[in-house]
Design a protein around this motif. Sequence first.
Motif, short mmCIF file in Angstrom:
data_model
loop_
_atom_site.label_atom_id
_atom_site.label_comp_id
_atom_site.label_asym_id
_atom_site.label_seq_id
_atom_site.Cartn_x
_atom_site.Cartn_y
_atom_site.Cartn_z
N UNK A 17 -5.51 -11.44 12.20
CA UNK A 17 -5.39 -12.90 12.13
C UNK A 17 -5.37 -13.38 10.69
N UNK A 18 -6.23 -12.83 9.86
CA UNK A 18 -6.27 -13.22 8.46
C UNK A 18 -4.96 -12.87 7.76
N UNK A 19 -4.38 -11.72 8.09
CA UNK A 19 -3.10 -11.35 7.48
C UNK A 19 -2.00 -12.34 7.86
N UNK A 20 -1.99 -12.76 9.12
CA UNK A 20 -0.98 -13.73 9.55
C UNK A 20 -1.16 -15.07 8.86
N UNK A 21 -2.40 -15.51 8.70
CA UNK A 21 -2.65 -16.78 8.01
C UNK A 21 -2.22 -16.69 6.54
N UNK A 22 -2.51 -15.57 5.90
CA UNK A 22 -2.10 -15.37 4.51
C UNK A 22 -0.59 -15.44 4.38
N UNK A 23 0.11 -14.84 5.32
CA UNK A 23 1.57 -14.88 5.26
C UNK A 23 2.12 -16.28 5.49
N UNK A 24 1.46 -17.06 6.33
CA UNK A 24 1.89 -18.45 6.52
C UNK A 24 1.72 -19.24 5.23
N UNK A 25 0.56 -19.07 4.57
CA UNK A 25 0.33 -19.75 3.29
C UNK A 25 1.37 -19.31 2.27
N UNK A 57 2.36 -11.65 0.04
CA UNK A 57 3.19 -10.89 0.98
C UNK A 57 3.03 -9.39 0.72
N UNK A 58 3.01 -9.00 -0.57
CA UNK A 58 2.87 -7.59 -0.93
C UNK A 58 1.53 -7.04 -0.46
N UNK A 59 0.47 -7.82 -0.66
CA UNK A 59 -0.86 -7.36 -0.27
C UNK A 59 -0.95 -7.15 1.24
N UNK A 60 -0.40 -8.09 2.01
CA UNK A 60 -0.41 -7.95 3.46
C UNK A 60 0.42 -6.75 3.90
N UNK A 61 1.58 -6.58 3.27
CA UNK A 61 2.42 -5.43 3.59
C UNK A 61 1.70 -4.12 3.30
N UNK A 63 -1.51 -3.62 3.21
CA UNK A 63 -2.59 -3.47 4.18
C UNK A 63 -2.04 -2.97 5.51
N UNK A 64 -0.86 -3.46 5.90
CA UNK A 64 -0.27 -3.07 7.18
C UNK A 64 0.12 -1.61 7.23
N UNK A 65 0.57 -1.06 6.10
CA UNK A 65 1.08 0.33 6.11
C UNK A 65 0.09 1.33 5.53
N UNK A 66 -1.05 0.85 5.01
CA UNK A 66 -2.02 1.76 4.41
C UNK A 66 -2.49 2.79 5.43
N UNK A 67 -2.49 4.04 5.03
CA UNK A 67 -2.96 5.16 5.84
C UNK A 67 -2.19 5.30 7.16
N UNK A 68 -0.97 4.75 7.19
CA UNK A 68 -0.13 4.88 8.38
C UNK A 68 1.17 5.60 8.03
N UNK A 69 1.77 6.19 9.01
CA UNK A 69 3.07 6.82 8.81
C UNK A 69 4.16 5.75 8.88
N UNK A 70 4.99 5.68 7.87
CA UNK A 70 6.06 4.69 7.82
C UNK A 70 7.26 5.21 8.58
N UNK A 71 7.76 4.42 9.52
CA UNK A 71 8.87 4.85 10.36
C UNK A 71 10.19 4.32 9.82
N UNK A 72 11.21 5.16 9.88
CA UNK A 72 12.52 4.76 9.38
C UNK A 72 13.10 3.60 10.18
N UNK A 157 0.03 -1.02 -1.67
CA UNK A 157 -0.09 0.04 -0.66
C UNK A 157 -1.20 1.03 -1.01
N UNK A 158 -1.35 1.33 -2.30
CA UNK A 158 -2.34 2.32 -2.72
C UNK A 158 -3.76 1.78 -2.69
N UNK A 159 -3.91 0.46 -2.70
CA UNK A 159 -5.22 -0.15 -2.85
C UNK A 159 -6.22 0.36 -1.83
N UNK A 160 -5.78 0.49 -0.56
CA UNK A 160 -6.70 0.88 0.51
C UNK A 160 -6.87 2.39 0.61
N UNK A 161 -6.23 3.14 -0.27
CA UNK A 161 -6.41 4.59 -0.27
C UNK A 161 -7.62 5.01 -1.09
#
Length: 248
Positions: A17-25, A57-61, A63-72, A157-161
């Motif tokens: 929810x916080x990520x969505x609000x940040x993106x709206x702002x 936008x970069x920070x939310x992005x 956070x969304x992909x941190x420690x996840x496999x990125x799909x083509x 992306x690296x921040x959460x690593x």
Amino acid sequence: MPVFPVSLNSVLNLSALQRDVIRIVAFVAMSGDHIGTAFQLDMPWLNMAGRCAFPLFALVSGCNVAKKSIRQQGINRLWLMALLAQPGYWLAFSDAGGQWWQLNILFAFAVAMQVFRFLQNASILNSFAAFVALVVYLPFSSGSYGVAGLLVLAGARCLWLFSDKLRPSVFSVWLLFVALLNVHHGDVMMLSGVMLTLTVLFCVHGLVPASGQRLQVGRWFAPAYILHLLGIGLWATLPAFPLLSVFR
């Protein structure tokens, strides 16, 4: 020693929810910045407010992909959205000095994610492909923050690593990249980007509950980006639109 309070780690632990609000702002700030630039309005506060949009936008992005496999598949959709946004991007900013070959910001996200995808399965061939993607993109990236933009995306992306102990220090370095985004626009814009990014993060943390709930609007930012550029571009082509004379 980091100058941030101990609660910074909790601030960066963003719920859905916080990520969505940040993106709206961020989207609202970006839209105001684009309107001010496209119509060359004498309202510098619009551009100042917009300095926080890309970092958020970069920070939310990240956070969304941190420690996840990125799909083509997801990257392909991002490439498509970037291509669809380009005509509206050129139309919106052509009168303000924008060139047709300057790529919109979705290309920065697409290139960064493609490079992350290549390096996800490290090999000589993938490393070479990542290098080629960067070399091809950078000459056309002056409208999307260039190298500084890629550093902000990579840092996000690296921040959460990193561990909780190191994260405040890494975040401090990331904020330096945020400042570099606006180095050609003067000290005020540099400071605005950093301070407004921090302000939004702390305000959202304090005011929006840490919930897994999603806002439906949060799933439509790429199409909304395309549509808002097209709308601004068409608006800018109207001769002597009465509303603009109020701001000039």
